[in-house]
Design an enzyme around this catalytic site. Structure first.
Site, short mmCIF file in Angstrom:
data_model
loop_
_atom_site.label_atom_id
_atom_site.label_comp_id
_atom_site.label_asym_id
_atom_site.label_seq_id
_atom_site.Cartn_x
_atom_site.Cartn_y
_atom_site.Cartn_z
N ALA A 12 -8.87 -1.36 4.41
CA ALA A 12 -9.98 -0.76 3.00
C ALA A 12 -9.65 -1.98 3.09
O ALA A 12 -9.42 -3.17 1.88
CB ALA A 12 -9.19 0.10 2.37
N ILE A 14 -10.66 -2.23 -0.94
CA ILE A 14 -10.22 -2.59 -2.46
C ILE A 14 -8.75 -2.95 -2.55
O ILE A 14 -8.37 -4.50 -3.01
CB ILE A 14 -10.00 -0.83 -3.13
CG1 ILE A 14 -9.31 -1.56 -4.28
CG2 ILE A 14 -9.31 -0.01 -2.20
CD1 ILE A 14 -10.01 -1.86 -5.23
N SER A 36 -3.83 -0.87 10.79
CA SER A 36 -5.49 -0.32 10.52
C SER A 36 -5.29 0.29 11.73
O SER A 36 -4.47 0.10 12.93
CB SER A 36 -6.08 -1.73 10.97
OG SER A 36 -7.20 -1.15 11.20
N ARG A 37 -6.59 1.35 12.11
CA ARG A 37 -6.41 1.81 13.50
C ARG A 37 -6.47 1.44 14.00
O ARG A 37 -6.54 1.62 15.60
CB ARG A 37 -7.64 3.25 12.87
CG ARG A 37 -7.52 4.50 11.80
CD ARG A 37 -8.52 4.89 11.68
NE ARG A 37 -9.31 3.93 10.61
CZ ARG A 37 -10.38 4.48 10.75
NH1 ARG A 37 -10.85 5.37 10.68
NH2 ARG A 37 -11.97 3.83 10.37
N TYR A 58 -1.16 3.43 11.55
CA TYR A 58 -0.34 4.12 9.45
C TYR A 58 1.53 4.26 10.19
O TYR A 58 2.14 3.81 8.97
CB TYR A 58 -0.83 4.52 9.61
CG TYR A 58 -2.31 4.37 8.90
CD1 TYR A 58 -3.02 3.41 8.61
CD2 TYR A 58 -3.37 5.24 8.51
CE1 TYR A 58 -3.84 3.38 8.46
CE2 TYR A 58 -4.70 5.54 8.52
CZ TYR A 58 -5.21 3.87 8.54
OH TYR A 58 -6.60 3.90 8.50
N LEU A 74 -6.56 4.79 0.89
CA LEU A 74 -6.87 5.59 2.97
C LEU A 74 -8.32 6.00 1.32
O LEU A 74 -8.17 6.50 0.02
CB LEU A 74 -6.37 5.94 3.66
CG LEU A 74 -5.25 5.61 4.70
CD1 LEU A 74 -4.04 6.28 4.76
CD2 LEU A 74 -5.69 4.69 5.34
N HIS A 79 -4.74 11.14 0.87
CA HIS A 79 -3.82 10.34 -0.12
C HIS A 79 -2.85 10.68 0.09
O HIS A 79 -1.97 10.39 0.07
CB HIS A 79 -4.42 10.52 -1.52
CG HIS A 79 -5.54 8.96 -1.51
ND1 HIS A 79 -6.20 9.41 -2.49
CD2 HIS A 79 -6.33 8.13 -0.69
CE1 HIS A 79 -7.11 7.90 -2.99
NE2 HIS A 79 -7.38 7.69 -1.62
N LYS A 97 -6.72 6.05 -6.67
CA LYS A 97 -7.35 7.41 -7.20
C LYS A 97 -8.02 8.20 -6.82
O LYS A 97 -8.96 7.15 -6.21
CB LYS A 97 -7.25 6.96 -8.26
CG LYS A 97 -8.08 5.68 -8.64
CD LYS A 97 -8.86 5.46 -8.41
CE LYS A 97 -10.70 6.23 -8.57
NZ LYS A 97 -11.76 5.34 -7.40
N ARG A 165 -17.42 6.86 -0.67
CA ARG A 165 -18.38 7.60 -1.16
C ARG A 165 -19.19 8.48 -1.07
O ARG A 165 -19.57 9.68 -2.26
CB ARG A 165 -18.33 6.70 -2.55
CG ARG A 165 -17.33 5.89 -3.20
CD ARG A 165 -17.99 4.72 -3.26
NE ARG A 165 -16.29 3.99 -4.06
CZ ARG A 165 -15.82 2.86 -3.03
NH1 ARG A 165 -16.43 3.29 -2.20
NH2 ARG A 165 -14.80 2.25 -3.08
#
Ligand SMILES: NC(=O)c1ccc[n+]([C@@H]2O[C@H](COP(=O)([O-])OP(=O)(O)OC[C@H]3O[C@@H](n4cnc5c(N)ncnc54)[C@H](OP(=O)(O)O)[C@@H]3O)[C@@H](O)[C@H]2O)c1
Length: 333
Positions: A12, A14, A36-37, A58, A74, A79, A97, A165
């Site tokens: 990811a 972030i 990672s996948r 994972y 993720l 989550h 979050k 998002r």
């Protein structure tokens, strides 16, 4: 203190761009693996960040007996499932979050945590930044009198249909992504939970995700309101008003690691938003603070300052905001 050995679920953005480099600054956080996948992506991220092990799933990372703690960045719908799996494998979990899609889903993690005897925390890094601890101390000191109002606004523009998002089925939308910040921080400053919520929410017609949301929260001691949007100019604001004064934050949500933060403190004597005093908080990386606070709790056996129950309470507010927007009625939290 012996560093805690961390594994990261996914490449990811972030994690790769912010959280991993920040935790690598700490002597008590040792990032030892990334999964990672796609194994090529895991290997590339491991090489770039100097992480010893790369995994192609994972599951494989979670099964690594060397790893003590998992960082889970993720997409939102994953989550709870992956945090629960990691907990059941005996790993402590710092999960991005929002911790879940609903409070009920978040509460299932409490069972997983208690059965496994591990720590799980929702990664709201802002609460680990000294700026917010200082703000809470000022409120506690009575310097602004009784806190009665907290107001926040968090907006950016993201029209990329491939971004997580903007995908409704995997937990996209502004309320989960950024509305969750003013909710967390108003609860943090009031040190209490809201009783009820009312909200307006507009969805993007193509994405189906919420792109503009405003909500009003009634706390026992006062009121809070916030607006969040994923389709407006980038903007952040937060202020808190008490009976004797107020606080205004220059950088409320995304504090930069190389830029000081300023809390403006007003006493109502000067016009408008002009502060009587300004407190400067020296630059610090809140992702480092967050990783260190969590690692210290693991090593010292301390209770977390922000346990899962706090994350479930935050989700209850998000649930109430969604319910209110659907029904057009006040909803109890
Ligand atoms: N605290 C903060 O400051 C902050 C800031 C930004 C984001 N976040 C949170 O961090 C999480 C990730 O955000 P991000 O922007 O970094 O996301 P991102 O770049 O899209 O990364 C998500 C990763 O999840 C993995 N993944 C597994 N299943 C997936 C699926 N069905 N669709 C897409 N990706 C999938 C992918 O990694 P692999 O392919 O490598 O497995 C992907 O790279 C979100 O929960 C977000 O709310 C927090």
């Amino acid at each position: 203190m012996k560093p805690v050995k961390w594994g990261v679920l996914s490449t990811a953005k972030i994690g790769v761009e912010k959280v991993i480099p920040a935790m690598q600054q700490s002597e008590i956080c040792d990032i030892v693996a990334i999964a990672s996948r796609d194994f090529t992506r895991a290997r590339a991220a491991a090489a770039e960040l100097g992480i010893a092990k790369a995994y192609d799933s994972y599951d494989a990372l979670i099964a690594d007996p060397d790893i003590e703690a998992i960082y889970n960045p993720l997409p939102n719908h994953l989550h709870v499932p992956w945090s629960a799996k990691a907990a059941m494998a005996g790993k402590h979990v710092l999960c991005e979050k929002p911790i879940a899609l609903t409070a009920d889903e978040a509460a299932t993690l409490i069972d997983a945590r208690d059965a496994a005897g591990v720590l799980i925390e929702e990664a709201f890094m802002v609460r680990h930044h000294p700026q917010w601890r200082r703000a809470r101390d000022i409120v506690r000191s009575g310097r602004i009198g009784t806190l009665r109002i907290a107001q926040g606004c968090f907006a950016y523009s993201n029209l990329d249909p491939d971004n997580i998002r903007n995908k409704a089925d995997i937990g996209g939308g502004g309320l989960y992504d950024i509305g969750s910040y003013p909710i967390t921080l108003t609860r943090f400053l009031f040190e209490d939970e809201p009783i009820r919520a009312v909200a307006l929410l507009e969805r993007d017609p193509a994405f189906g995700t919420d792109r503009l949301t405003s909500a009003l929260l009634q706390f026992p001691q006062g009121q809070a309101s916030f607006t969040c949007s994923t389709q407006l100019a980038r903007f952040h604001a937060f202020h808190a008003l008490g009976t004797e004064g107020w606080l205004r934050f220059e950088l409320p949500f995304t504090m930069e690691p190389d830029r000081p933060c300023r809390i403006m403190i007003g006493n109502g004597d000067l016009p408008g938003p002009l502060p009587a005093d300004v407190e400067t908080i020296e630059p610090v990386d809140h992702y480092t603070c967050q990783g260190e606070d969590f690692s210290r709790a693991i090593r010292n056996g301390d209770a977390l300052e922000f346990p899962l129950e706090n994350a479930v309470a935050n989700m209850r507010v998000i649930d109430a905001v969604f319910r209110s927007a659907e029904t057009g009625q006040w909803q109890s939290v």
